[in-house]
Motif scaffolding. Sequence first.
Motif, PDB file in Angstrom:
ATOM      1  N   GLY A  77       0.826  -1.157   0.130  1.00 22.52           N
ATOM      2  CA  GLY A  77      -0.076   0.014   0.037  1.00 22.52           C
ATOM      3  C   GLY A  77       0.838   1.318   0.105  1.00 22.52           C
ATOM      4  O   GLY A  77       1.968   1.283   0.633  1.00 22.52           O
ATOM      5  N   SER A  78       0.445   2.289  -0.681  1.00 18.28           N
ATOM      6  CA  SER A  78       0.890   3.590  -1.043  1.00 18.28           C
ATOM      7  C   SER A  78       2.084   3.517  -1.896  1.00 18.28           C
ATOM      8  O   SER A  78       2.594   4.497  -2.467  1.00 18.28           O
ATOM      9  N   CYS A  79       2.642   2.349  -2.008  1.00 19.07           N
ATOM     10  CA  CYS A  79       3.855   2.229  -3.145  1.00 19.07           C
ATOM     11  C   CYS A  79       3.427   1.887  -4.520  1.00 19.07           C
ATOM     12  O   CYS A  79       4.335   1.965  -5.385  1.00 19.07           O
ATOM     13  N   ALA A 138      12.151  12.650  -7.957  1.00 15.54           N
ATOM     14  CA  ALA A 138      11.452  11.599  -7.009  1.00 15.54           C
ATOM     15  C   ALA A 138      10.380  12.276  -6.640  1.00 15.54           C
ATOM     16  O   ALA A 138      10.306  13.630  -6.607  1.00 15.54           O
ATOM     17  N   GLY A 139       9.301  11.696  -5.851  1.00 14.44           N
ATOM     18  CA  GLY A 139       8.297  12.235  -5.465  1.00 14.44           C
ATOM     19  C   GLY A 139       8.533  13.375  -4.277  1.00 14.44           C
ATOM     20  O   GLY A 139       8.024  14.515  -4.498  1.00 14.44           O
ATOM     21  N   ALA A 140       9.462  13.035  -3.605  1.00 11.46           N
ATOM     22  CA  ALA A 140       9.780  14.054  -2.501  1.00 11.46           C
ATOM     23  C   ALA A 140      10.461  15.284  -3.012  1.00 11.46           C
ATOM     24  O   ALA A 140      10.323  16.396  -2.463  1.00 11.46           O
ATOM     25  N   GLN A 141      11.260  15.187  -4.235  1.00  6.80           N
ATOM     26  CA  GLN A 141      11.835  16.155  -4.825  1.00  6.80           C
ATOM     27  C   GLN A 141      10.612  17.234  -5.791  1.00  6.80           C
ATOM     28  O   GLN A 141      10.813  18.500  -5.501  1.00  6.80           O
ATOM     29  N   TYR A 244      -1.101  19.290  -3.977  1.00  2.00           N
ATOM     30  CA  TYR A 244      -1.694  17.988  -4.156  1.00  2.00           C
ATOM     31  C   TYR A 244      -0.431  17.217  -4.191  1.00  2.00           C
ATOM     32  O   TYR A 244       0.246  17.156  -5.053  1.00  2.00           O
ATOM     33  N   ASP A 245      -0.388  16.124  -3.399  1.00  7.56           N
ATOM     34  CA  ASP A 245       0.450  15.117  -3.420  1.00  7.56           C
ATOM     35  C   ASP A 245      -0.305  13.806  -4.505  1.00  7.56           C
ATOM     36  O   ASP A 245      -1.004  13.261  -3.998  1.00  7.56           O
ATOM     37  N   GLY A 246       0.289  14.000  -5.409  1.00  4.55           N
ATOM     38  CA  GLY A 246      -0.257  13.238  -6.597  1.00  4.55           C
ATOM     39  C   GLY A 246       0.081  11.719  -6.678  1.00  4.55           C
ATOM     40  O   GLY A 246      -0.198  10.913  -7.568  1.00  4.55           O
ATOM     41  N   HIS A 271       6.060   6.107 -11.439  1.00  2.20           N
ATOM     42  CA  HIS A 271       5.863   4.746 -11.123  1.00  2.20           C
ATOM     43  C   HIS A 271       4.802   4.315 -10.812  1.00  2.20           C
ATOM     44  O   HIS A 271       4.300   3.215 -10.942  1.00  2.20           O
ATOM     45  N   LYS A 272       3.925   5.080  -9.975  1.00  2.00           N
ATOM     46  CA  LYS A 272       2.793   4.588  -9.403  1.00  2.00           C
ATOM     47  C   LYS A 272       1.552   4.792 -10.385  1.00  2.00           C
ATOM     48  O   LYS A 272       0.875   3.758 -10.491  1.00  2.00           O
ATOM     49  N   THR A 273       1.429   5.855 -11.070  1.00  2.00           N
ATOM     50  CA  THR A 273       0.414   5.997 -11.895  1.00  2.00           C
ATOM     51  C   THR A 273       0.397   5.497 -13.447  1.00  2.00           C
ATOM     52  O   THR A 273      -0.258   4.821 -14.181  1.00  2.00           O
TER      53      THR A 273
END
Length: 497
Positions: A77-79, A138-141, A244-246, A271-273
């Motif tokens: 989950g979440s990944c 990266a998401g965090a960046q 928005y954290d997409g 990578h997620k979507t």
Amino acid sequence: MASESNAKSIFEKSRKGQRAYSLPKSDSEFDRFQPASDLLRKTEIPLPEVSELDLMRHFSSLAKKTIGIDTHFYPLGSCTMKYNPRVNEQVASMPGFSKCHPLAPDETVQGNLEVADNLIRGLCELSGMTAGTLAPNAGAQGELTGVLMIRAYHRKRGDFHRTEMLIPDNAHGTNPATAAMAGFKIVSLKTDSQGNLDPDHLQEAISERTAGLMMTNPNTLGLFDVNIAKASALLHKHGALLYYDGANLNAIMNIVKPGEMGFDVMHLNLHKTFSTPHGGGGPGSAPVLCNEKLAPFLPVPRIVYKDGKYTTSSDFPDSIGRISTFQGNFAVCVRAYMYYLLHGNYGLRSVSEAAVLNANYLKKKISAIVTIPFPRFCMHEFVISTEKYLADGIKAYDIAKRILDYGCHSPTVYFPLIVKECMLIEPTETESKEMLDEFAGILENIVGEIKSDPDILRGAPHTLSVARLDEARAVKCPIFRHSAANENPSIQGEFYE
Ligand SMILES: Cc1ncc(COP(=O)(O)O)c(C=O)c1O
């Protein structure tokens, strides 16, 4: 049965003088030059020495030990560990993409700039935004880029007193971390009993110091926050912006757009979507998209299309500057663009619908054996709690470890932090009904074992090469040296000191 030889590490197999490959003697002029003697090595490079066959077996047996999306069900989950279609790889390895030099002049890479620009435009359409960048790796960046843009927007207007960022208590840890890096004070917002942002707490927390709100919707409980339109109207009324954290866009593609919910800027985890590969921390890519208000603050260089030509330009005086090198992780973006083109808008909507259907099916299937803290309709993932098995001396962690023995990766454990003994399960749209039924059956078996043989859970996993690691120590003081490297004199050397 694994032979004893296969169980040995490459260091234990090393024998002086063995070679997997030898280079022919060089007759090049270049090799006559010798570097200065103080630059020459004093000792040999301490590499293991093995035959080509042993080397092949070494890498093949390591590959067999890997738990990955190509080998195992992976409901982390979440990944969002979904299948990476091979056609993406084929396209990304075409020489025009893979051999393109990042410093190639714009006029020689028009096709690649067009791909990057088309991807930005497609993602804008999907998210209801107007401009974007592919730069963050990266998401965090991506989050850092977005919050720096929010900061730049307020500063440009002279709003220097806006120093607080509101973040729900179920947020991914990267949200408060990146907001703090950008110099904001974090104000944590409570979740209500339905799993939404607590509207009363939001009202109390907003002030003239509020710079913005960072959240994902669906949130990290896998629930769609139905109050989002009211929340965004309230924030905008107070002059604040919404990030928005997409990461969870894969649940709502072409069903609802972040721009329509009132968000001003966002990132996407490709990578997620968009099914790009991800493992061991990379390769990441997180395009950032924003509305008209924030477009001037996007990082440079940006792609500009004018008079039938693409150029890259840094001529944007309000930009937050560079966030990474060149146009980000371009090879990952090519894969995402392929996935986007293959599905089209209708296809992407059905990807989201299938992800939501799979999660709700599995949730219903296992609801008799675990607690579902928020029983309403979930989106692409859902939270369970195994708190009731604490009375049998079994934690969520023991169940997660036992799942590995049944040949599946375990779900995420102990996240989000606000649910006790929780697991976050995300089956993704690529799994079949048969696989979901099999996983539900595995959980039923494990719950049976809690009653009949709880020690089997406490000692799990029993089938892997390593069992329970000290995870904090593994991160903080990793030991990369194999113990055999200490014992074998032929592979001793300064490399290991
Ligand atoms: C909700 C959410 N936000 C942000 C991130 C951070 O993304 P990254 O790991 O690419 O930095 C993740 C990663 O799993 C996530 O699930």
